[in-house]
Motif scaffolding. Sequence first.
Motif, short mmCIF file in Angstrom:
data_model
loop_
_atom_site.label_atom_id
_atom_site.label_comp_id
_atom_site.label_asym_id
_atom_site.label_seq_id
_atom_site.Cartn_x
_atom_site.Cartn_y
_atom_site.Cartn_z
N MET A 154 74.97 -54.65 -28.17
CA MET A 154 75.49 -53.36 -28.58
C MET A 154 74.34 -52.51 -29.11
N ASN A 155 74.15 -51.34 -28.54
CA ASN A 155 73.04 -50.47 -28.93
C ASN A 155 73.56 -49.20 -29.60
N THR A 156 72.97 -48.88 -30.73
CA THR A 156 73.34 -47.66 -31.45
C THR A 156 72.08 -46.92 -31.89
N TYR A 157 72.08 -45.62 -31.68
CA TYR A 157 70.95 -44.80 -32.13
C TYR A 157 71.48 -43.75 -33.07
N PHE A 158 71.07 -43.83 -34.33
CA PHE A 158 71.52 -42.90 -35.35
C PHE A 158 70.46 -41.82 -35.58
N PHE A 159 70.91 -40.69 -36.12
CA PHE A 159 70.00 -39.58 -36.34
C PHE A 159 69.72 -39.34 -37.81
N GLU A 160 69.80 -40.41 -38.58
CA GLU A 160 69.48 -40.32 -40.00
C GLU A 160 69.28 -41.72 -40.54
N ILE A 161 68.34 -41.89 -41.44
CA ILE A 161 68.13 -43.17 -42.10
C ILE A 161 68.92 -43.17 -43.42
N PRO A 162 69.78 -44.16 -43.65
CA PRO A 162 70.60 -44.19 -44.88
C PRO A 162 69.73 -44.16 -46.14
N ASP A 163 70.23 -43.46 -47.16
CA ASP A 163 69.47 -43.36 -48.41
C ASP A 163 70.17 -44.05 -49.57
N ARG A 164 71.30 -44.73 -49.29
CA ARG A 164 72.02 -45.44 -50.34
C ARG A 164 72.87 -46.54 -49.70
N PRO A 165 73.18 -47.59 -50.45
CA PRO A 165 73.91 -48.75 -49.90
C PRO A 165 75.24 -48.40 -49.25
N PHE A 166 75.97 -47.44 -49.80
CA PHE A 166 77.28 -47.13 -49.25
C PHE A 166 77.27 -45.84 -48.43
N ILE B 81 76.06 -60.93 -45.21
CA ILE B 81 75.53 -59.58 -45.02
C ILE B 81 76.50 -58.57 -45.63
N ASP B 82 76.22 -58.16 -46.85
CA ASP B 82 77.05 -57.13 -47.47
C ASP B 82 76.35 -55.77 -47.33
N GLU B 83 76.98 -54.72 -47.86
CA GLU B 83 76.40 -53.38 -47.73
C GLU B 83 75.01 -53.28 -48.36
N GLU B 84 74.85 -53.94 -49.49
CA GLU B 84 73.57 -53.88 -50.20
C GLU B 84 72.46 -54.50 -49.36
N LYS B 85 72.71 -55.68 -48.80
CA LYS B 85 71.68 -56.34 -48.00
C LYS B 85 71.40 -55.59 -46.72
N LEU B 86 72.46 -55.09 -46.09
CA LEU B 86 72.29 -54.34 -44.86
C LEU B 86 71.48 -53.07 -45.11
N PHE B 87 71.73 -52.43 -46.24
CA PHE B 87 70.99 -51.23 -46.59
C PHE B 87 69.50 -51.52 -46.73
N HIS B 88 69.15 -52.63 -47.38
CA HIS B 88 67.75 -52.97 -47.56
C HIS B 88 67.09 -53.39 -46.24
N LEU B 89 67.88 -53.92 -45.31
CA LEU B 89 67.34 -54.23 -43.99
C LEU B 89 67.00 -52.95 -43.23
N ILE B 90 67.81 -51.94 -43.44
CA ILE B 90 67.62 -50.68 -42.73
C ILE B 90 66.53 -49.82 -43.35
N LYS B 91 66.38 -49.89 -44.67
CA LYS B 91 65.41 -49.02 -45.36
C LYS B 91 64.04 -49.08 -44.72
N ASP B 92 63.41 -47.94 -44.61
CA ASP B 92 62.11 -47.87 -43.95
C ASP B 92 61.00 -48.21 -44.95
N ASP B 93 60.90 -49.49 -45.32
CA ASP B 93 59.86 -49.90 -46.27
C ASP B 93 58.89 -50.88 -45.64
N ASN B 94 58.80 -50.86 -44.32
CA ASN B 94 57.87 -51.74 -43.62
C ASN B 94 56.45 -51.22 -43.80
N LYS B 95 55.56 -52.04 -44.34
CA LYS B 95 54.20 -51.60 -44.62
C LYS B 95 53.27 -51.78 -43.42
#
Length: 240
Positions: A125-137, A217-231
């Motif tokens: 399943m492929n999804t392309y979003f046009f915004e990076i989430p800024d909060r867990p919920f 995988i709850d909302e909090e963990k999923l949010f941190h997976l998505i966050k753009d903090d890759n160095k």
Amino acid sequence: MKKEIASTLKAKYSEEFTVKEAYFDKSQNLYLFVAHPAAQPEIEFEGTYDERESEEANKIDHDAYPNEKFSYQAGQYYKSLFPNKELKHIASASVHTDYKHKFGNEVPEWSEYLDKRSPKSTVKMNTYFFEIPDRPFHQIVVTLRAILEEMHSKYNNNYSLYAGFWPKGFLEGKNLDEMTFGFDATSEEDADHLINKMQYLQKVLFIKIVNGSVDQIDEEKLFHLIKDDNKNGQNEMIEI
């Protein structure tokens, strides 16, 4: 030749087809064709046709109709999981299966085939979003979480979900409905378009579940997976 190919497809799958293109390929000594079910032009597929075969069942050397049908129907189901149509995204699905078709029978609906598919088949399943989430919920996070749970039960723990996140404001001055982003599997320029567009992705998330669980995988963990903090770069692939 188009009529002959359409007639053979009808005999093979017990439904009417329209052949859009057909040309002879000297290198393969076969006709290559592009067709779709007469009632569903959106399910377009390619195949090869050998007019030298005496048996009608052997004339179509290969075609991608079952996989294209399954992919389209799985994609329609996947799109239905996004209840908020204002969420800016593009969603699609691809199914790879070793389904063996019996000449003269109809290809089953994807919903019917789900329970019979072999362990070798995969659902992506492929999804392309046009915004990076800024909060867990954030709406995207909550939607992805709900989709993971739904797919986990429906696809028997054997699927993958790919989510790409574009920069906020990427759509400004652009019409989403007119932007294909190279996601048309039948386009010869598909790869080039996708590579060109992927340079704008700020985050990539790849979740693969095989005989596993989404309970952790709850909302909090999923949010941190998505966050753009890759160095190590903008694109990060994460596998669970």
